[in-house]
Design a protein around this motif. Sequence first.
Motif, PDB file in Angstrom:
ATOM      1  N   CYS A  43      46.732  44.523  53.142  1.00  0.00           N
ATOM      2  CA  CYS A  43      47.850  44.645  52.105  1.00  0.00           C
ATOM      3  C   CYS A  43      46.980  44.185  50.673  1.00  0.00           C
ATOM      4  O   CYS A  43      47.640  44.817  49.676  1.00  0.00           O
ATOM      5  N   GLU A  44      45.838  43.558  50.575  1.00  0.00           N
ATOM      6  CA  GLU A  44      45.259  43.351  49.459  1.00  0.00           C
ATOM      7  C   GLU A  44      46.292  42.452  48.475  1.00  0.00           C
ATOM      8  O   GLU A  44      45.991  42.434  47.508  1.00  0.00           O
ATOM      9  N   HIS A  45      47.231  41.687  48.855  1.00  0.00           N
ATOM     10  CA  HIS A  45      48.126  40.779  48.343  1.00  0.00           C
ATOM     11  C   HIS A  45      48.422  39.560  48.924  1.00  0.00           C
ATOM     12  O   HIS A  45      49.447  38.915  48.601  1.00  0.00           O
ATOM     13  N   GLY A  46      47.577  39.129  49.959  1.00  0.00           N
ATOM     14  CA  GLY A  46      47.864  37.882  50.686  1.00  0.00           C
ATOM     15  C   GLY A  46      48.982  37.970  51.766  1.00  0.00           C
ATOM     16  O   GLY A  46      49.353  36.756  52.092  1.00  0.00           O
ATOM     17  N   THR A  52      41.521  37.286  56.594  1.00  0.00           N
ATOM     18  CA  THR A  52      41.244  35.589  56.714  1.00  0.00           C
ATOM     19  C   THR A  52      40.102  35.410  56.982  1.00  0.00           C
ATOM     20  O   THR A  52      39.361  35.866  58.029  1.00  0.00           O
ATOM     21  N   THR A  59      40.771  28.024  56.343  1.00  0.00           N
ATOM     22  CA  THR A  59      41.088  29.527  56.204  1.00  0.00           C
ATOM     23  C   THR A  59      41.553  29.884  54.799  1.00  0.00           C
ATOM     24  O   THR A  59      42.177  28.956  54.300  1.00  0.00           O
ATOM     25  N   ALA A  60      41.153  31.097  54.365  1.00  0.00           N
ATOM     26  CA  ALA A  60      41.558  31.694  53.123  1.00  0.00           C
ATOM     27  C   ALA A  60      41.656  32.976  53.189  1.00  0.00           C
ATOM     28  O   ALA A  60      40.972  33.745  53.810  1.00  0.00           O
ATOM     29  N   ARG A  61      42.711  33.686  52.459  1.00  0.00           N
ATOM     30  CA  ARG A  61      42.718  35.092  52.376  1.00  0.00           C
ATOM     31  C   ARG A  61      41.583  35.505  51.258  1.00  0.00           C
ATOM     32  O   ARG A  61      41.432  35.215  50.195  1.00  0.00           O
ATOM     33  N   ILE A 112      42.546  32.004  62.453  1.00  0.00           N
ATOM     34  CA  ILE A 112      43.470  31.026  62.157  1.00  0.00           C
ATOM     35  C   ILE A 112      43.821  30.260  63.499  1.00  0.00           C
ATOM     36  O   ILE A 112      43.691  28.836  63.518  1.00  0.00           O
ATOM     37  N   GLU A 115      40.876  27.680  63.337  1.00  0.00           N
ATOM     38  CA  GLU A 115      41.579  26.467  62.544  1.00  0.00           C
ATOM     39  C   GLU A 115      42.403  25.790  63.392  1.00  0.00           C
ATOM     40  O   GLU A 115      42.179  24.427  63.413  1.00  0.00           O
ATOM     41  N   LEU A 116      43.137  25.996  63.984  1.00  0.00           N
ATOM     42  CA  LEU A 116      44.189  25.233  64.765  1.00  0.00           C
ATOM     43  C   LEU A 116      43.272  24.387  65.769  1.00  0.00           C
ATOM     44  O   LEU A 116      43.572  23.353  66.114  1.00  0.00           O
ATOM     45  N   GLU A 130      54.723  29.592  64.926  1.00  0.00           N
ATOM     46  CA  GLU A 130      54.786  29.480  63.206  1.00  0.00           C
ATOM     47  C   GLU A 130      53.354  29.474  62.488  1.00  0.00           C
ATOM     48  O   GLU A 130      53.394  30.333  61.495  1.00  0.00           O
ATOM     49  N   SER A 133      52.545  33.084  62.498  1.00  0.00           N
ATOM     50  CA  SER A 133      53.499  33.752  61.562  1.00  0.00           C
ATOM     51  C   SER A 133      52.910  34.570  60.393  1.00  0.00           C
ATOM     52  O   SER A 133      53.318  35.277  59.788  1.00  0.00           O
ATOM     53  N   GLY A 134      52.039  34.034  59.952  1.00  0.00           N
ATOM     54  CA  GLY A 134      51.124  34.416  58.472  1.00  0.00           C
ATOM     55  C   GLY A 134      50.417  35.589  58.797  1.00  0.00           C
ATOM     56  O   GLY A 134      49.819  35.898  57.670  1.00  0.00           O
TER      57      GLY A 134
END
Lengths: 159, 292
Positions: A43-46, A52, A59-61, A112, A115-116, A130, A133-134
């Motif tokens: 999407c190029e807007h996060g 990711t 983690t970062a977009r 992600i 990271e968990l 949850e 869900s990102g």
Amino acid sequence: MSNEIQLKTTINGIEYDLTVPARLLASDFLRDNLNLTGTHVGCEHGICGSCTIKIDGLTARSCLKFAVQLDGKKVETVESFKEKPETRNILEKFKAHHSLQCGFCTPGFLMIIDELLKSKIKFSENEIREALSGNLCRCTGYENIIKAAKEILAHKGIK
Amino acid sequence: MKPSDFKYFRANSLDHALDILNSEENVKIIAGGQSLVPLMNFRLGQPDLLLDINDIKDLNFESESSSSLEIGSLLTHTNAINSNLIKLFFPIISYALKYVAHQTIRNQGTLGGSIVNADPSSEWPLLISLLNAKINVRNKFKEREILVNDFFESHFVTNVEDDEIVTSVTLPKINKYCWAFEEHSSRKGDFAIVETGVILELEDNCETIKNARIAIGGVDEKIIRLEKIEKKFTGKNIYEDLSIYKKLDLFEAINPVNDNHGSIDYKNYLSDSLLKKVLKKCVKARVISNVK
């Protein structure tokens, strides 16, 4: 102060020293300059989470960071996953549970979940849902991804 | 979906950053970038110079005095959620910030970035409004302190000048209180359609309301404090039914608009039901006491 910036960064353990345009997104830098095409651009807007990556362990977009912001950082992309046993296990569980069809969203989900896995706390199934869900998936459906995530996180104990 | 051309500079001291803000035109400060970079990718924001403040260590701290907590503007949402100091004095912050987007965004987004972005449906703006915060800002020549009531001016507009940086936020401690926060969004992690928080400051008997604070977001151009209802709660016992407030006192204070998230009627209804929910939750919550 310039439009072209020198950048020294470590990506998947390899050091890079390059000059890049300030406006270059980290996602495009990884894909186009370094040919690390495992990081996908949706999407190029996060919103979608496909791009990711991890910067200094978080983690970062990568579509919301500029390449120049990776200066001095340690970056991990999905390409690093085959190197280490614990991340290879994540890949194997995804395969076992058929957690991907087209694979476009997969790098983001892997990041992600990793990271968990590395966080100190235990998660309940709802919290796993949850946390995931990102990241958006448009074909596999989330159930198989959640099944894999639960199994990957099981040895930490599920709440 | 690519940003336009700009110059980039990463400052490693606050003085250096303030010098640049003082001398350059059309500068945008970048902290977490989680709202700014989407705007730049869409070319809604086209700064000539991007000033990266992430390396300024003086902006990343938490400290406690006898009367307040001070939080540096670079504190990320993830670090705020995990902060023991914040958990101890203001658990409402740790609770509410979990509603901010998703973990990956919370890892990067910062307190300062969120409040200067001044989205009226965001969590930090509501929290600092509810906590009667003071916002500390600096330019090259002087520091000033802005009361939260004067800080937000409208959608995405604050009282901060172009040559200023938000350095920290001061949160006055509250002696005895209970709190609650709720928000409603279409999906987990989306912006709130309506969000509301309440803090009931209590007398020593832990039952009589000394001072009520109620804030609501997403239903006006900025976060709204429901002052009429707050005043009427003073002196009440928390075991009285607080949900019997005058609805007009709520509806006259807010100004929701019709949009793709819902109609004015729906948002009024949602505001009323969320407010009742937080009030109910608040009186059942454990009383926080900071007397040591």
